[in-house]
Design a protein around this motif. Structure first.
Motif, mmCIF file in Angstrom:
data_model
loop_
_atom_site.group_PDB
_atom_site.id
_atom_site.type_symbol
_atom_site.label_atom_id
_atom_site.label_comp_id
_atom_site.label_asym_id
_atom_site.label_seq_id
_atom_site.Cartn_x
_atom_site.Cartn_y
_atom_site.Cartn_z
ATOM 1 N N VAL A 19 0.835 -1.200 0.000
ATOM 2 C CA VAL A 19 0.000 0.000 0.000
ATOM 3 C C VAL A 19 0.870 1.251 0.000
ATOM 4 O O VAL A 19 1.823 1.357 0.770
ATOM 5 C CB VAL A 19 -0.917 0.032 1.254
ATOM 6 N N ASN B 234 -0.959 4.243 -5.399
ATOM 7 C CA ASN B 234 -0.776 2.989 -6.124
ATOM 8 C C ASN B 234 -0.221 3.260 -7.517
ATOM 9 O O ASN B 234 -0.587 2.630 -8.493
ATOM 10 C CB ASN B 234 -2.094 2.202 -6.197
ATOM 11 N N SER C 241 4.240 0.971 -4.501
ATOM 12 C CA SER C 241 3.479 -0.264 -4.274
ATOM 13 C C SER C 241 3.429 -1.122 -5.536
ATOM 14 O O SER C 241 3.444 -2.351 -5.462
ATOM 15 C CB SER C 241 2.071 0.046 -3.773
ATOM 16 N N GLN C 242 3.395 -0.475 -6.692
ATOM 17 C CA GLN C 242 3.393 -1.210 -7.962
ATOM 18 C C GLN C 242 4.705 -1.975 -8.149
ATOM 19 O O GLN C 242 4.705 -3.133 -8.571
ATOM 20 C CB GLN C 242 3.178 -0.252 -9.138
ATOM 21 N N GLU D 162 4.795 -4.906 -5.632
ATOM 22 C CA GLU D 162 3.929 -5.994 -6.085
ATOM 23 C C GLU D 162 4.619 -6.809 -7.174
ATOM 24 O O GLU D 162 4.626 -8.045 -7.137
ATOM 25 C CB GLU D 162 2.605 -5.446 -6.616
ATOM 26 N N SER E 213 -1.305 -4.768 -4.981
ATOM 27 C CA SER E 213 -0.982 -3.424 -4.511
ATOM 28 C C SER E 213 -2.227 -2.561 -4.599
ATOM 29 O O SER E 213 -3.138 -2.837 -5.379
ATOM 30 C CB SER E 213 0.161 -2.813 -5.319
ATOM 31 N N ALA E 214 -2.241 -1.518 -3.777
ATOM 32 C CA ALA E 214 -3.366 -0.592 -3.755
ATOM 33 C C ALA E 214 -2.887 0.723 -3.155
ATOM 34 O O ALA E 214 -1.809 0.799 -2.559
ATOM 35 C CB ALA E 214 -4.520 -1.166 -2.940
ATOM 36 N N GLY E 215 -3.710 1.742 -3.310
ATOM 37 C CA GLY E 215 -3.376 3.049 -2.761
ATOM 38 C C GLY E 215 -4.456 3.550 -1.827
ATOM 39 O O GLY E 215 -5.593 3.075 -1.867
ATOM 40 N N PRO F 47 -6.658 5.921 -5.462
ATOM 41 C CA PRO F 47 -6.028 5.491 -6.716
ATOM 42 C C PRO F 47 -5.557 6.683 -7.539
ATOM 43 O O PRO F 47 -6.168 7.749 -7.519
ATOM 44 C CB PRO F 47 -7.137 4.726 -7.433
ATOM 45 N N CYS G 243 -4.488 0.851 -11.146
ATOM 46 C CA CYS G 243 -4.263 1.639 -9.932
ATOM 47 C C CYS G 243 -5.578 1.611 -9.173
ATOM 48 O O CYS G 243 -6.554 2.200 -9.608
ATOM 49 C CB CYS G 243 -3.876 3.076 -10.278
ATOM 50 N N HIS H 185 -9.717 -2.884 -3.468
ATOM 51 C CA HIS H 185 -9.011 -4.166 -3.320
ATOM 52 C C HIS H 185 -9.744 -5.058 -2.321
ATOM 53 O O HIS H 185 -9.958 -6.247 -2.579
ATOM 54 C CB HIS H 185 -7.565 -3.963 -2.864
#
Length: 140
Positions: free
Chosen positions: A7, A11, A15-16, A19, A34-36, A39, A62, A68
Protein backbone atom coordinates in the motif's frame (compact mmCIF):
# COMPACT_ATOMS: atom_id res chain seq x y z
CA UNK A 1 -0.51 -19.49 -0.19
CA UNK A 2 0.08 -16.25 1.71
CA UNK A 3 -1.48 -13.03 0.37
CA UNK A 4 0.40 -9.73 0.60
CA UNK A 5 -0.93 -6.24 -0.15
CA UNK A 6 1.53 -3.39 -0.75
CA UNK A 7 0.00 0.00 0.00
CA UNK A 8 1.13 3.53 -0.84
CA UNK A 9 -0.63 6.81 -1.47
CA UNK A 10 -1.82 6.51 -5.10
CA UNK A 11 -0.78 2.99 -6.12
CA UNK A 12 1.22 4.63 -8.89
CA UNK A 13 4.85 3.85 -8.08
CA UNK A 14 6.27 2.22 -4.93
CA UNK A 15 3.48 -0.26 -4.27
CA UNK A 16 3.39 -1.21 -7.96
CA UNK A 17 7.12 -1.98 -7.96
CA UNK A 18 6.85 -3.96 -4.73
CA UNK A 19 3.93 -5.99 -6.08
CA UNK A 20 5.84 -6.81 -9.27
CA UNK A 21 8.92 -7.97 -7.39
CA UNK A 22 6.88 -10.01 -4.89
CA UNK A 23 5.20 -11.76 -7.82
CA UNK A 24 8.64 -12.51 -9.24
CA UNK A 25 10.51 -13.56 -6.09
CA UNK A 26 7.57 -15.23 -4.33
CA UNK A 27 5.69 -16.69 -7.29
CA UNK A 28 5.37 -20.17 -5.78
CA UNK A 29 4.17 -19.18 -2.32
CA UNK A 30 2.76 -15.62 -2.44
CA UNK A 31 -0.20 -13.87 -4.02
CA UNK A 32 0.85 -10.23 -4.33
CA UNK A 33 -1.34 -7.17 -4.85
CA UNK A 34 -0.98 -3.42 -4.51
CA UNK A 35 -3.37 -0.59 -3.76
CA UNK A 36 -3.38 3.05 -2.76
CA UNK A 37 -5.07 5.13 -0.15
CA UNK A 38 -6.54 6.90 -3.20
CA UNK A 39 -6.03 5.49 -6.72
CA UNK A 40 -3.91 7.55 -9.09
CA UNK A 41 -2.20 6.95 -12.44
CA UNK A 42 0.88 4.86 -13.09
CA UNK A 43 4.04 6.94 -12.93
CA UNK A 44 5.68 6.79 -16.40
CA UNK A 45 9.19 6.91 -14.89
CA UNK A 46 8.37 3.86 -12.79
CA UNK A 47 6.97 2.01 -15.80
CA UNK A 48 10.21 2.87 -17.65
CA UNK A 49 12.65 1.75 -14.94
CA UNK A 50 10.72 -1.47 -14.40
CA UNK A 51 10.85 -2.15 -18.15
CA UNK A 52 14.65 -1.81 -17.91
CA UNK A 53 14.49 -4.83 -15.60
CA UNK A 54 12.26 -6.74 -18.03
CA UNK A 55 9.16 -6.19 -15.88
CA UNK A 56 6.09 -4.78 -17.64
CA UNK A 57 3.73 -3.01 -15.24
CA UNK A 58 2.24 -0.74 -17.90
CA UNK A 59 -1.15 -2.46 -17.76
CA UNK A 60 -1.39 -2.73 -13.98
CA UNK A 61 -4.52 -1.14 -12.51
CA UNK A 62 -4.26 1.64 -9.93
CA UNK A 63 -6.86 0.76 -7.32
CA UNK A 64 -7.78 1.92 -3.87
CA UNK A 65 -7.43 -0.22 -0.77
CA UNK A 66 -11.24 -0.14 -0.45
CA UNK A 67 -11.62 -1.50 -4.00
CA UNK A 68 -9.01 -4.17 -3.32
CA UNK A 69 -10.79 -5.28 -0.15
CA UNK A 70 -14.11 -5.54 -2.00
CA UNK A 71 -12.57 -7.59 -4.79
CA UNK A 72 -10.11 -9.78 -2.91
CA UNK A 73 -10.77 -9.48 0.83
CA UNK A 74 -8.16 -8.85 3.48
CA UNK A 75 -4.58 -9.94 2.91
CA UNK A 76 -2.50 -12.00 5.31
CA UNK A 77 0.12 -9.24 5.29
CA UNK A 78 -0.26 -5.51 4.55
CA UNK A 79 2.96 -3.62 3.85
CA UNK A 80 2.91 0.15 3.59
CA UNK A 81 5.71 1.52 1.41
CA UNK A 82 5.06 5.25 1.86
CA UNK A 83 6.23 7.66 4.55
CA UNK A 84 5.07 7.26 8.16
CA UNK A 85 2.51 10.08 8.05
CA UNK A 86 0.85 8.69 4.93
CA UNK A 87 0.91 5.16 6.31
CA UNK A 88 -1.17 6.36 9.26
CA UNK A 89 -3.94 7.27 6.79
CA UNK A 90 -4.25 3.65 5.63
CA UNK A 91 -7.47 1.83 6.40
CA UNK A 92 -7.45 -0.44 9.41
CA UNK A 93 -7.30 -4.16 8.88
CA UNK A 94 -8.54 -6.85 11.23
CA UNK A 95 -6.31 -8.10 14.02
CA UNK A 96 -5.34 -11.14 11.94
CA UNK A 97 -3.54 -9.08 9.29
CA UNK A 98 0.19 -8.67 9.87
CA UNK A 99 1.22 -5.03 9.30
CA UNK A 100 4.68 -3.98 8.18
CA UNK A 101 5.99 -0.56 7.19
CA UNK A 102 8.84 0.03 4.75
CA UNK A 103 9.44 3.69 3.98
CA UNK A 104 10.73 4.55 0.50
CA UNK A 105 11.07 7.90 -1.22
CA UNK A 106 8.20 8.84 -3.54
CA UNK A 107 9.23 8.91 -7.23
CA UNK A 108 6.30 11.26 -7.88
CA UNK A 109 7.83 13.85 -5.55
CA UNK A 110 11.24 13.93 -7.23
CA UNK A 111 12.39 17.30 -8.53
CA UNK A 112 15.07 18.28 -11.01
CA UNK A 113 15.87 17.51 -14.60
CA UNK A 114 14.58 14.33 -16.23
CA UNK A 115 17.89 12.47 -16.13
CA UNK A 116 18.22 13.08 -12.37
CA UNK A 117 14.63 11.99 -11.69
CA UNK A 118 15.22 8.85 -13.74
CA UNK A 119 18.41 8.02 -11.81
CA UNK A 120 16.67 8.59 -8.47
CA UNK A 121 13.74 6.39 -9.56
CA UNK A 122 16.21 3.62 -10.41
CA UNK A 123 17.68 3.92 -6.92
CA UNK A 124 14.23 3.64 -5.35
CA UNK A 125 13.44 0.66 -7.59
CA UNK A 126 16.64 -1.08 -6.50
CA UNK A 127 15.90 -0.42 -2.82
CA UNK A 128 12.42 -1.87 -3.19
CA UNK A 129 13.72 -4.87 -5.13
CA UNK A 130 16.30 -5.62 -2.42
CA UNK A 131 13.80 -5.30 0.43
CA UNK A 132 11.13 -7.42 -1.30
CA UNK A 133 13.69 -10.11 -2.18
CA UNK A 134 14.84 -10.29 1.45
CA UNK A 135 11.27 -10.49 2.73
CA UNK A 136 10.29 -13.15 0.20
CA UNK A 137 13.25 -15.29 1.29
CA UNK A 138 11.93 -15.14 4.86
CA UNK A 139 8.47 -16.24 3.68
CA UNK A 140 9.66 -19.38 1.89
Amino acid sequence: MKTVLFVCIHNSARSQMAEAYAKYFGAHYLRAFSAGIEPGKLNPLVVSVMAEEGVDISQQPCRSVADHLLAFGEPDVAITVCDEASAERCPQFSAGVQRLHWSFADPSALAGIAVDRLAATRTIRDQIKHRVRQWCQLCE
